[in-house]
Motif scaffolding. Structure first.
Motif, PDB file in Angstrom:
ATOM      1  N   GLU A 193       0.835  -1.202   0.000  1.00 42.21           N
ATOM      2  CA  GLU A 193       0.000   0.000   0.000  1.00 42.21           C
ATOM      3  C   GLU A 193       0.871   1.255   0.000  1.00 42.21           C
ATOM      4  O   GLU A 193       0.596   2.215  -0.722  1.00 42.21           O
ATOM      5  CB  GLU A 193      -0.918   0.033   1.234  1.00 42.21           C
ATOM      6  CG  GLU A 193      -1.949  -1.092   1.296  1.00 42.21           C
ATOM      7  CD  GLU A 193      -3.041  -0.990   0.240  1.00 42.21           C
ATOM      8  OE1 GLU A 193      -3.238   0.098  -0.324  1.00 42.21           O
ATOM      9  OE2 GLU A 193      -3.697  -2.025  -0.030  1.00 42.21           O
ATOM     10  N   LEU A 194       1.919   1.212   0.812  1.00 38.21           N
ATOM     11  CA  LEU A 194       2.816   2.371   0.871  1.00 38.21           C
ATOM     12  C   LEU A 194       3.579   2.514  -0.439  1.00 38.21           C
ATOM     13  O   LEU A 194       3.744   3.621  -0.964  1.00 38.21           O
ATOM     14  CB  LEU A 194       3.788   2.229   2.051  1.00 38.21           C
ATOM     15  CG  LEU A 194       4.741   3.410   2.274  1.00 38.21           C
ATOM     16  CD1 LEU A 194       3.982   4.712   2.474  1.00 38.21           C
ATOM     17  CD2 LEU A 194       5.640   3.148   3.483  1.00 38.21           C
ATOM     18  N   SER A 196       2.584   1.714  -3.322  1.00 35.71           N
ATOM     19  CA  SER A 196       1.724   2.246  -4.372  1.00 35.71           C
ATOM     20  C   SER A 196       1.524   3.750  -4.195  1.00 35.71           C
ATOM     21  O   SER A 196       1.386   4.472  -5.179  1.00 35.71           O
ATOM     22  CB  SER A 196       0.394   1.489  -4.436  1.00 35.71           C
ATOM     23  OG  SER A 196      -0.448   1.881  -3.387  1.00 35.71           O
ATOM     24  N   VAL A 197       1.554   4.231  -2.964  1.00 35.01           N
ATOM     25  CA  VAL A 197       1.500   5.683  -2.753  1.00 35.01           C
ATOM     26  C   VAL A 197       2.715   6.323  -3.414  1.00 35.01           C
ATOM     27  O   VAL A 197       2.599   7.319  -4.138  1.00 35.01           O
ATOM     28  CB  VAL A 197       1.489   6.047  -1.245  1.00 35.01           C
ATOM     29  CG1 VAL A 197       1.639   7.558  -1.055  1.00 35.01           C
ATOM     30  CG2 VAL A 197       0.212   5.564  -0.589  1.00 35.01           C
ATOM     31  N   VAL A 198       3.875   5.720  -3.177  1.00 36.78           N
ATOM     32  CA  VAL A 198       5.100   6.254  -3.777  1.00 36.78           C
ATOM     33  C   VAL A 198       4.971   6.269  -5.296  1.00 36.78           C
ATOM     34  O   VAL A 198       5.269   7.264  -5.949  1.00 36.78           O
ATOM     35  CB  VAL A 198       6.331   5.414  -3.361  1.00 36.78           C
ATOM     36  CG1 VAL A 198       7.580   5.895  -4.101  1.00 36.78           C
ATOM     37  CG2 VAL A 198       6.542   5.501  -1.856  1.00 36.78           C
ATOM     38  N   TYR A 200       2.290   6.351  -7.282  1.00 37.20           N
ATOM     39  CA  TYR A 200       1.360   7.352  -7.811  1.00 37.20           C
ATOM     40  C   TYR A 200       1.852   8.779  -7.559  1.00 37.20           C
ATOM     41  O   TYR A 200       1.514   9.701  -8.293  1.00 37.20           O
ATOM     42  CB  TYR A 200      -0.038   7.149  -7.239  1.00 37.20           C
ATOM     43  CG  TYR A 200      -0.739   5.981  -7.874  1.00 37.20           C
ATOM     44  CD1 TYR A 200      -1.116   6.018  -9.212  1.00 37.20           C
ATOM     45  CD2 TYR A 200      -0.984   4.817  -7.155  1.00 37.20           C
ATOM     46  CE1 TYR A 200      -1.723   4.930  -9.815  1.00 37.20           C
ATOM     47  CE2 TYR A 200      -1.597   3.727  -7.750  1.00 37.20           C
ATOM     48  CZ  TYR A 200      -1.964   3.789  -9.082  1.00 37.20           C
ATOM     49  OH  TYR A 200      -2.562   2.724  -9.670  1.00 37.20           O
ATOM     50  N   THR A 201       2.646   8.931  -6.519  1.00 40.54           N
ATOM     51  CA  THR A 201       3.200  10.247  -6.230  1.00 40.54           C
ATOM     52  C   THR A 201       4.218  10.651  -7.290  1.00 40.54           C
ATOM     53  O   THR A 201       4.389  11.822  -7.587  1.00 40.54           O
ATOM     54  CB  THR A 201       3.850  10.227  -4.830  1.00 40.54           C
ATOM     55  OG1 THR A 201       2.857   9.882  -3.875  1.00 40.54           O
ATOM     56  CG2 THR A 201       4.434  11.577  -4.474  1.00 40.54           C
TER      57      THR A 201
ATOM     58  N   ILE B 144       6.570  11.661   1.000  1.00 46.14           N
ATOM     59  CA  ILE B 144       5.548  10.705   1.417  1.00 46.14           C
ATOM     60  C   ILE B 144       5.293  10.798   2.911  1.00 46.14           C
ATOM     61  O   ILE B 144       6.245  10.836   3.701  1.00 46.14           O
ATOM     62  CB  ILE B 144       5.994   9.259   1.110  1.00 46.14           C
ATOM     63  CG1 ILE B 144       6.561   9.136  -0.318  1.00 46.14           C
ATOM     64  CG2 ILE B 144       4.870   8.264   1.348  1.00 46.14           C
ATOM     65  CD1 ILE B 144       5.554   9.317  -1.407  1.00 46.14           C
ATOM     66  N   ILE B 146       2.744   9.414   6.386  1.00 48.20           N
ATOM     67  CA  ILE B 146       1.791   8.447   6.920  1.00 48.20           C
ATOM     68  C   ILE B 146       1.063   9.108   8.085  1.00 48.20           C
ATOM     69  O   ILE B 146       1.709   9.648   8.989  1.00 48.20           O
ATOM     70  CB  ILE B 146       2.498   7.161   7.403  1.00 48.20           C
ATOM     71  CG1 ILE B 146       3.178   6.453   6.224  1.00 48.20           C
ATOM     72  CG2 ILE B 146       1.500   6.225   8.089  1.00 48.20           C
ATOM     73  CD1 ILE B 146       3.977   5.229   6.618  1.00 48.20           C
ATOM     74  N   LYS B 167       3.661  14.942  -1.134  1.00 49.62           N
ATOM     75  CA  LYS B 167       2.866  14.757  -2.348  1.00 49.62           C
ATOM     76  C   LYS B 167       1.896  13.573  -2.300  1.00 49.62           C
ATOM     77  O   LYS B 167       1.031  13.419  -3.163  1.00 49.62           O
ATOM     78  CB  LYS B 167       3.797  14.555  -3.552  1.00 49.62           C
ATOM     79  CG  LYS B 167       4.684  15.750  -3.868  1.00 49.62           C
ATOM     80  CD  LYS B 167       3.867  16.930  -4.381  1.00 49.62           C
ATOM     81  CE  LYS B 167       4.741  18.147  -4.678  1.00 49.62           C
ATOM     82  NZ  LYS B 167       4.025  19.391  -4.411  1.00 49.62           N
ATOM     83  N   GLY B 168       2.103  12.706  -1.319  1.00 51.62           N
ATOM     84  CA  GLY B 168       1.219  11.542  -1.218  1.00 51.62           C
ATOM     85  C   GLY B 168       1.231  11.016   0.197  1.00 51.62           C
ATOM     86  O   GLY B 168       2.219  11.151   0.911  1.00 51.62           O
ATOM     87  N   ALA B 169       0.103  10.422   0.623  1.00 53.03           N
ATOM     88  CA  ALA B 169       0.046   9.956   2.004  1.00 53.03           C
ATOM     89  C   ALA B 169      -0.796   8.703   2.140  1.00 53.03           C
ATOM     90  O   ALA B 169      -1.678   8.430   1.334  1.00 53.03           O
ATOM     91  CB  ALA B 169      -0.523  11.051   2.906  1.00 53.03           C
ATOM     92  N   MET B 170      -0.479   7.968   3.184  1.00 54.13           N
ATOM     93  CA  MET B 170      -1.290   6.829   3.583  1.00 54.13           C
ATOM     94  C   MET B 170      -1.977   7.271   4.868  1.00 54.13           C
ATOM     95  O   MET B 170      -1.304   7.745   5.795  1.00 54.13           O
ATOM     96  CB  MET B 170      -0.378   5.631   3.825  1.00 54.13           C
ATOM     97  CG  MET B 170      -1.097   4.358   4.099  1.00 54.13           C
ATOM     98  SD  MET B 170      -0.169   2.918   3.526  1.00 54.13           S
ATOM     99  CE  MET B 170       0.989   2.695   4.846  1.00 54.13           C
ATOM    100  N   TYR B 184      -1.917  12.472  -3.846  1.00 56.45           N
ATOM    101  CA  TYR B 184      -2.450  11.108  -3.821  1.00 56.45           C
ATOM    102  C   TYR B 184      -2.614  10.641  -2.383  1.00 56.45           C
ATOM    103  O   TYR B 184      -1.666  10.663  -1.601  1.00 56.45           O
ATOM    104  CB  TYR B 184      -1.519  10.149  -4.571  1.00 56.45           C
ATOM    105  CG  TYR B 184      -2.056   8.742  -4.618  1.00 56.45           C
ATOM    106  CD1 TYR B 184      -2.991   8.374  -5.571  1.00 56.45           C
ATOM    107  CD2 TYR B 184      -1.656   7.782  -3.686  1.00 56.45           C
ATOM    108  CE1 TYR B 184      -3.516   7.089  -5.604  1.00 56.45           C
ATOM    109  CE2 TYR B 184      -2.175   6.495  -3.717  1.00 56.45           C
ATOM    110  CZ  TYR B 184      -3.102   6.163  -4.678  1.00 56.45           C
ATOM    111  OH  TYR B 184      -3.622   4.893  -4.699  1.00 56.45           O
ATOM    112  N   ASN B 186      -4.025   7.487   0.105  1.00 54.18           N
ATOM    113  CA  ASN B 186      -4.471   6.098   0.207  1.00 54.18           C
ATOM    114  C   ASN B 186      -5.066   5.903   1.600  1.00 54.18           C
ATOM    115  O   ASN B 186      -4.349   5.879   2.589  1.00 54.18           O
ATOM    116  CB  ASN B 186      -3.250   5.187  -0.009  1.00 54.18           C
ATOM    117  CG  ASN B 186      -3.629   3.730  -0.110  1.00 54.18           C
ATOM    118  OD1 ASN B 186      -4.786   3.362   0.076  1.00 54.18           O
ATOM    119  ND2 ASN B 186      -2.653   2.899  -0.392  1.00 54.18           N
TER     120      ASN B 186
END
Lengths: 203, 203
Positions: A193-194, A196-198, A200-201, B144, B146, B167-170, B184, B186
């Motif tokens: 999951e992490l 995939s964040v990377v 898409y980022t 990234i 979390i 730019k993206g996060a879980m 992005y 998640n």
DNA sequence: ATACTTTTGTGATTTTTTTCACATAAAAAA
DNA sequence: TTTTTTATGTGAAAAAAATCACAAAAGTAT
């Protein structure tokens, strides 16, 4: 009825939002509000409801408490469900302490571990030796398990759960597990999951 | 190229399996092996590969190391990625201690918390005050994040992350968060995941 | 009372994802 | 060498999921 895995997952999310609305005494809600909250479109929301014969009122939207009642029925949220967690590490403890479960009819009945230093019979829920799992599960009629152990123990834990009568599990070990067809397993691979964040980022 | 979200997620899973195969010195692998491992069909595997122009050898399957190299390239696994975690509770700590990340080029650079009792500048990764996040993220070029904080703080944390250049996060807070289109996110709602296990178990 | 506006509900359509069917290549067997 | 067997690779078909388009109902404004 034509249902779908995707819409069922969304029904749970709508329900989540409805509970929050109910807590702040909101009476009515529109498909658009539901959509915004879970990040979809109002058309999708109404389509989901349509599939499950959930209906509202033209121009006036949906009654929160009414919709919630119907969703509870549909999603089987009226029965309490006991859950056992195997692995009293950080993930196991995080889930144990998460009080949101209880409100949702999910009772963490016990944790199990291989490490005797983690045993705690007096805690609520108790942390018990893995040897006790079989007996506990069968005598308490537990149907749901959570696997929060390292990879190398995961398959063994699952096999034990299955033999004890558990019917579905959530697995946090980042390795796919083998289970019979009538057993439902939900694999949560946090690393993937992490990753995939990377991915898409970087897009 | 016609790609899809679903197949990208599977590519990460294939890669996981390939790493395990490489570790036990397996040289060749068939689409059927990959399929069994992640719980899909060999046709799906080959279709996924076909979409991304990954090819093997008729009758002889795929070379593990070769396929892995191509996947690394494709999935951007050649660059190290720094990650920050906000929330040093159980979930935050579980992720911090999970050594699988580092091997995958994911470096947990630091944790942040509101609670001063949790600060630990000497730990690796350090647990720092939330006030330091903005500076840390911008000076370390972290992209990234979390989010492992309670619901009520989650949106605030996300806004802070965005302002700092993430730019993206879980997100583990069981509440949908608002973010701009080019960000992005998640959402991992463990309660909903568990509830869906219960649902399918009752089917 | 009538027109207008807003929101639901759903068949039809489009898009996405999965599965099928089979051509193709390479190794193994005869 | 020729045949057979076993994989891959991919266009076509099917299935699943999302979106569109618009009818219908109910509230609001004129």
């Amino acid at each position: 009825m034509k249902t779908s895995k995707q819409s069922i997952l969304r029904l749970f999310q709508y329900r989540d939002f409805l509970i929050r609305l109910k807590n702040i005494n909101t009476v009515n809600v529109f498909s658009d509000n539901l959509a915004k909250d879970i990040g979809t479109t109002s058309i999708q929301v109404r389509k989901d409801f349509s599939l499950f014969r959930l209906s509202g009122n033209k121009k006036a939207g949906y009654k929160v408490s009414n919709l919630l009642k119907q969703l509870d029925e549909l999603l089987g949220k009226n029965k309490k469900q006991k859950v056992v967690i195997v692995g009293a590490g950080n993930i196991g403890k995080a889930l144990m302490q998460y009080d949101g479960f209880y409100k949702e009819g999910l009772e963490i009945a016990a944790l199990f571990d291989y490490d005797r230093r983690k045993y705690n019979h007096k805690n609520n829920p108790p942390v018990l030796p893995i040897e006790d799992l079989f007996k506990f599960v069968s005598s308490n009629n537990v149907k749901i398990g959570i696997i929060a152990v390292p990879c190398k123990a995961a398959q063994q834990v699952l096999d034990l759960m299955i033999s004890a009568g558990i019917k579905g599990a959530m697995n946090f070990a980042p390795i796919p597990l083998k289970s019979p067809k009538n057993f439902y397993i939900n694999n949560i691979n946090l690393r993937v999951e992490l990753e995939s964040v990377v991915y898409y980022t970087q897009m």
